[in-house]
Design a protein around this motif. Structure first.
Motif, PDB file in Angstrom:
ATOM      1  N   GLU A  10       0.834  -1.277  -0.219  1.00 41.61           N
ATOM      2  CA  GLU A  10      -0.002   0.270  -0.070  1.00 41.61           C
ATOM      3  C   GLU A  10       0.825   1.126  -0.071  1.00 41.61           C
ATOM      4  O   GLU A  10       0.565   2.182  -0.639  1.00 41.61           O
ATOM      5  CB  GLU A  10      -0.835   0.021   1.185  1.00 41.61           C
ATOM      6  CG  GLU A  10      -1.763   1.263   1.156  1.00 41.61           C
ATOM      7  CD  GLU A  10      -2.763   1.280   2.607  1.00 41.61           C
ATOM      8  OE1 GLU A  10      -3.289   2.302   2.810  1.00 41.61           O
ATOM      9  OE2 GLU A  10      -2.750   0.289   3.228  1.00 41.61           O
ATOM     10  N   ARG A  11       1.991   1.317   0.856  1.00 41.25           N
ATOM     11  CA  ARG A  11       2.718   2.261   0.760  1.00 41.25           C
ATOM     12  C   ARG A  11       3.648   2.672  -0.302  1.00 41.25           C
ATOM     13  O   ARG A  11       3.747   3.865  -0.931  1.00 41.25           O
ATOM     14  CB  ARG A  11       3.728   2.245   1.965  1.00 41.25           C
ATOM     15  CG  ARG A  11       3.167   2.412   3.431  1.00 41.25           C
ATOM     16  CD  ARG A  11       4.060   2.321   4.290  1.00 41.25           C
ATOM     17  NE  ARG A  11       3.378   2.346   5.726  1.00 41.25           N
ATOM     18  CZ  ARG A  11       3.983   2.300   6.846  1.00 41.25           C
ATOM     19  NH1 ARG A  11       5.447   1.978   6.934  1.00 41.25           N
ATOM     20  NH2 ARG A  11       3.231   2.134   8.081  1.00 41.25           N
ATOM     21  N   PHE A  12       4.012   1.626  -0.967  1.00 38.79           N
ATOM     22  CA  PHE A  12       4.544   1.769  -2.337  1.00 38.79           C
ATOM     23  C   PHE A  12       3.703   2.196  -3.520  1.00 38.79           C
ATOM     24  O   PHE A  12       3.993   2.928  -4.245  1.00 38.79           O
ATOM     25  CB  PHE A  12       5.185   0.377  -2.701  1.00 38.79           C
ATOM     26  CG  PHE A  12       6.709   0.084  -2.212  1.00 38.79           C
ATOM     27  CD1 PHE A  12       7.676   0.907  -2.473  1.00 38.79           C
ATOM     28  CD2 PHE A  12       6.981  -0.683  -1.058  1.00 38.79           C
ATOM     29  CE1 PHE A  12       9.019   0.672  -1.974  1.00 38.79           C
ATOM     30  CE2 PHE A  12       8.134  -0.737  -0.623  1.00 38.79           C
ATOM     31  CZ  PHE A  12       9.177  -0.158  -0.983  1.00 38.79           C
ATOM     32  N   ASN A  17       2.111   6.534  -6.816  1.00 40.04           N
ATOM     33  CA  ASN A  17       0.908   7.563  -7.412  1.00 40.04           C
ATOM     34  C   ASN A  17       1.637   8.940  -6.860  1.00 40.04           C
ATOM     35  O   ASN A  17       1.326   9.463  -7.982  1.00 40.04           O
ATOM     36  CB  ASN A  17      -0.385   7.407  -6.633  1.00 40.04           C
ATOM     37  CG  ASN A  17      -0.844   5.918  -7.318  1.00 40.04           C
ATOM     38  OD1 ASN A  17      -0.589   5.349  -8.125  1.00 40.04           O
ATOM     39  ND2 ASN A  17      -1.955   5.494  -6.345  1.00 40.04           N
ATOM     40  N   HIS A  18       1.938   9.000  -6.220  1.00 39.39           N
ATOM     41  CA  HIS A  18       2.586  10.428  -5.744  1.00 39.39           C
ATOM     42  C   HIS A  18       3.634  10.678  -6.759  1.00 39.39           C
ATOM     43  O   HIS A  18       3.607  12.109  -7.139  1.00 39.39           O
ATOM     44  CB  HIS A  18       3.097  10.393  -4.083  1.00 39.39           C
ATOM     45  CG  HIS A  18       3.573  11.710  -3.649  1.00 39.39           C
ATOM     46  ND1 HIS A  18       4.821  12.011  -3.761  1.00 39.39           N
ATOM     47  CD2 HIS A  18       2.961  12.739  -3.206  1.00 39.39           C
ATOM     48  CE1 HIS A  18       5.025  13.086  -3.062  1.00 39.39           C
ATOM     49  NE2 HIS A  18       3.916  13.692  -2.725  1.00 39.39           N
ATOM     50  N   ASN A  19       4.552   9.986  -6.943  1.00 40.25           N
ATOM     51  CA  ASN A  19       5.788  10.299  -7.841  1.00 40.25           C
ATOM     52  C   ASN A  19       5.156  10.604  -9.285  1.00 40.25           C
ATOM     53  O   ASN A  19       5.787  11.322 -10.052  1.00 40.25           O
ATOM     54  CB  ASN A  19       6.640   9.036  -7.907  1.00 40.25           C
ATOM     55  CG  ASN A  19       7.814   9.459  -8.524  1.00 40.25           C
ATOM     56  OD1 ASN A  19       8.444  10.352  -8.462  1.00 40.25           O
ATOM     57  ND2 ASN A  19       8.256   8.756  -9.558  1.00 40.25           N
ATOM     58  N   LEU A 108       3.746  16.538   1.360  1.00 42.47           N
ATOM     59  CA  LEU A 108       2.662  15.408   1.653  1.00 42.47           C
ATOM     60  C   LEU A 108       3.348  14.224   2.193  1.00 42.47           C
ATOM     61  O   LEU A 108       2.744  13.770   3.003  1.00 42.47           O
ATOM     62  CB  LEU A 108       2.281  15.040   0.124  1.00 42.47           C
ATOM     63  CG  LEU A 108       1.037  15.644  -0.366  1.00 42.47           C
ATOM     64  CD1 LEU A 108       0.933  15.478  -2.048  1.00 42.47           C
ATOM     65  CD2 LEU A 108      -0.273  15.735   0.531  1.00 42.47           C
ATOM     66  N   PRO A 109       4.725  13.714   1.805  1.00 44.52           N
ATOM     67  CA  PRO A 109       5.157  12.578   2.463  1.00 44.52           C
ATOM     68  C   PRO A 109       5.315  12.715   3.912  1.00 44.52           C
ATOM     69  O   PRO A 109       5.078  11.736   4.601  1.00 44.52           O
ATOM     70  CB  PRO A 109       6.496  12.520   1.959  1.00 44.52           C
ATOM     71  CG  PRO A 109       6.323  13.042   0.547  1.00 44.52           C
ATOM     72  CD  PRO A 109       5.492  14.209   0.894  1.00 44.52           C
ATOM     73  N   VAL A 110       5.538  14.190   4.322  1.00 47.62           N
ATOM     74  CA  VAL A 110       5.670  14.232   6.032  1.00 47.62           C
ATOM     75  C   VAL A 110       4.459  13.869   6.719  1.00 47.62           C
ATOM     76  O   VAL A 110       4.440  13.304   7.714  1.00 47.62           O
ATOM     77  CB  VAL A 110       6.293  15.774   6.217  1.00 47.62           C
ATOM     78  CG1 VAL A 110       6.294  16.027   7.618  1.00 47.62           C
ATOM     79  CG2 VAL A 110       7.616  15.701   5.559  1.00 47.62           C
ATOM     80  N   VAL A 112       1.850  12.011   5.818  1.00 46.90           N
ATOM     81  CA  VAL A 112       1.655  10.688   5.922  1.00 46.90           C
ATOM     82  C   VAL A 112       2.254   9.980   7.068  1.00 46.90           C
ATOM     83  O   VAL A 112       1.577   9.209   7.759  1.00 46.90           O
ATOM     84  CB  VAL A 112       1.580  10.011   4.519  1.00 46.90           C
ATOM     85  CG1 VAL A 112       1.508   8.452   4.528  1.00 46.90           C
ATOM     86  CG2 VAL A 112       0.920  10.648   3.566  1.00 46.90           C
ATOM     87  N   SER A 113       3.750  10.129   7.009  1.00 49.95           N
ATOM     88  CA  SER A 113       4.283   9.522   8.023  1.00 49.95           C
ATOM     89  C   SER A 113       3.985   9.743   9.532  1.00 49.95           C
ATOM     90  O   SER A 113       4.028   8.968  10.440  1.00 49.95           O
ATOM     91  CB  SER A 113       5.794   9.632   7.721  1.00 49.95           C
ATOM     92  OG  SER A 113       6.260  10.798   7.662  1.00 49.95           O
ATOM     93  N   SER A 114       3.772  10.971   9.682  1.00 49.47           N
ATOM     94  CA  SER A 114       3.438  11.399  11.151  1.00 49.47           C
ATOM     95  C   SER A 114       2.179  10.952  11.569  1.00 49.47           C
ATOM     96  O   SER A 114       2.001  10.497  12.624  1.00 49.47           O
ATOM     97  CB  SER A 114       3.368  12.977  11.226  1.00 49.47           C
ATOM     98  OG  SER A 114       2.344  13.462  10.594  1.00 49.47           O
ATOM     99  N   ASN A 115       1.151  10.745  10.732  1.00 51.23           N
ATOM    100  CA  ASN A 115      -0.355  10.216  10.981  1.00 51.23           C
ATOM    101  C   ASN A 115      -0.111   8.709  11.406  1.00 51.23           C
ATOM    102  O   ASN A 115      -0.472   8.182  12.305  1.00 51.23           O
ATOM    103  CB  ASN A 115      -1.216  10.417   9.907  1.00 51.23           C
ATOM    104  CG  ASN A 115      -1.737  11.860   9.801  1.00 51.23           C
ATOM    105  OD1 ASN A 115      -1.528  12.546  10.844  1.00 51.23           O
ATOM    106  ND2 ASN A 115      -2.295  11.917   8.759  1.00 51.23           N
ATOM    107  N   LYS A 116       0.703   7.964  10.501  1.00 51.99           N
ATOM    108  CA  LYS A 116       1.026   6.634  10.896  1.00 51.99           C
ATOM    109  C   LYS A 116       1.890   6.491  12.269  1.00 51.99           C
ATOM    110  O   LYS A 116       1.758   5.453  12.996  1.00 51.99           O
ATOM    111  CB  LYS A 116       2.048   6.082   9.779  1.00 51.99           C
ATOM    112  CG  LYS A 116       1.035   5.761   8.574  1.00 51.99           C
ATOM    113  CD  LYS A 116       1.458   4.564   7.740  1.00 51.99           C
ATOM    114  CE  LYS A 116       0.365   4.605   6.425  1.00 51.99           C
ATOM    115  NZ  LYS A 116      -0.601   3.747   6.350  1.00 51.99           N
TER     116      LYS A 116
END
Length: 173
Positions: A10-12, A17-19, A108-110, A112-116
Motif C-alpha cells: 500500500e505504501r509503495f 502514485n505520488h511520484n 505530502l510525505p511528511v 502521511v508518516s506523522s499520522n502513521k
C-alpha cells in the motif's frame, strides 16, 4: 506477515502514485515542453476539488511559469532546491503556482508518516496499558509518547513544583 506485506504494498502504491503526479518537479530542467504540458495538466486535474470545481493552481499558468523557470535552473536541482531558489531570490510572487505546487509536493510525505507514527504510538500504549484507563489519560500518554523529544528537554522538578503550587490547598489564617 500478510499485514506487513499489504502495508508495504500500500505504501509503495501511494508513493508510486505520488511520484507519477509530482515527480516531474524533481527534474524540471530536463523535461521537454510537451512532457511539461502533460504533467501540468495532470497535476491540475489531481488538485481540483470536484465538488466545488476549484483548484489552487492554474494549469496553463503553471506550465508558463515552469517553462520560464527552466532557464534559471541547473540540471541537478531537486524540488527543494527549486523552492529554496525561489525563496532566496524573492521570486515567489513571480512564480506563485509553481511555489504552491512545490510546497504541496514537499509536505505530502511528511504528513502521511506523522499520522502513521501517531497511530502506531497509540496502539503501543493501548496494548501496554490495556483498557484500564480513561480516554483523557490515554490521549495525554499518546501525546507524551509522540512528542518525546520535547518531553525529554523538560525539567521534571520544575514541572512537579509548578503542578504542586497550582494544586495546593493551603488555607491562610
Amino acid at each position: 506477515m500478510d499485514t506487513a506485506l499489504n502495508s508495504i504494498d500500500e505504501r509503495f502504491d501511494l508513493m508510486r502514485n505520488h511520484n507519477d503526479v509530482f515527480g516531474f518537479l524533481n527534474r524540471l530542467k530536463t523535461i521537454t515542453k510537451e512532457e511539461l504540458q502533460k504533467y501540468c495538466d495532470d497535476l491540475t486535474l489531481k488538485l481540483t476539488d470536484n465538488e466545488r470545481n476549484h483548484c489552487d493552481v492554474d494549469g496553463v499558468q503553471l506550465f508558463e511559469e515552469t517553462k520560464s523557470l527552466q532557464v534559471f535552473l541547473s540540471d541537478d536541482m531537486t524540488a527543494i532546491d527549486v523552492l529554496t531558489y525561489l525563496v532566496i531570490n524573492d521570486l515567489i510572487s513571480i512564480f506563485p503556482n509553481t511555489s504552491v505546487v512545490l510546497r504541496i509536493f514537499l509536505t505530502l510525505p511528511v504528513t502521511v508518516s506523522s499520522n502513521k507514527r501517531s497511530f502506531s504510538k497509540l496502539k503501543i500504549i493501548k496494548n501496554y496499558l490495556r483498557t484500564t484507563m480513561s480516554q483523557d489519560r490515554l490521549s495525554n500518554l499518546a501525546f507524551i509518547s509522540i512528542e518525546h523529544e520535547t518531553v525529554d528537554t523538560l525539567d521534571l522538578n520544575e514541572v512537579i513544583d509548578s503542578f504542586a503550587s497550582m494544586k495546593a490547598r493551603k488555607i491562610e489564617f
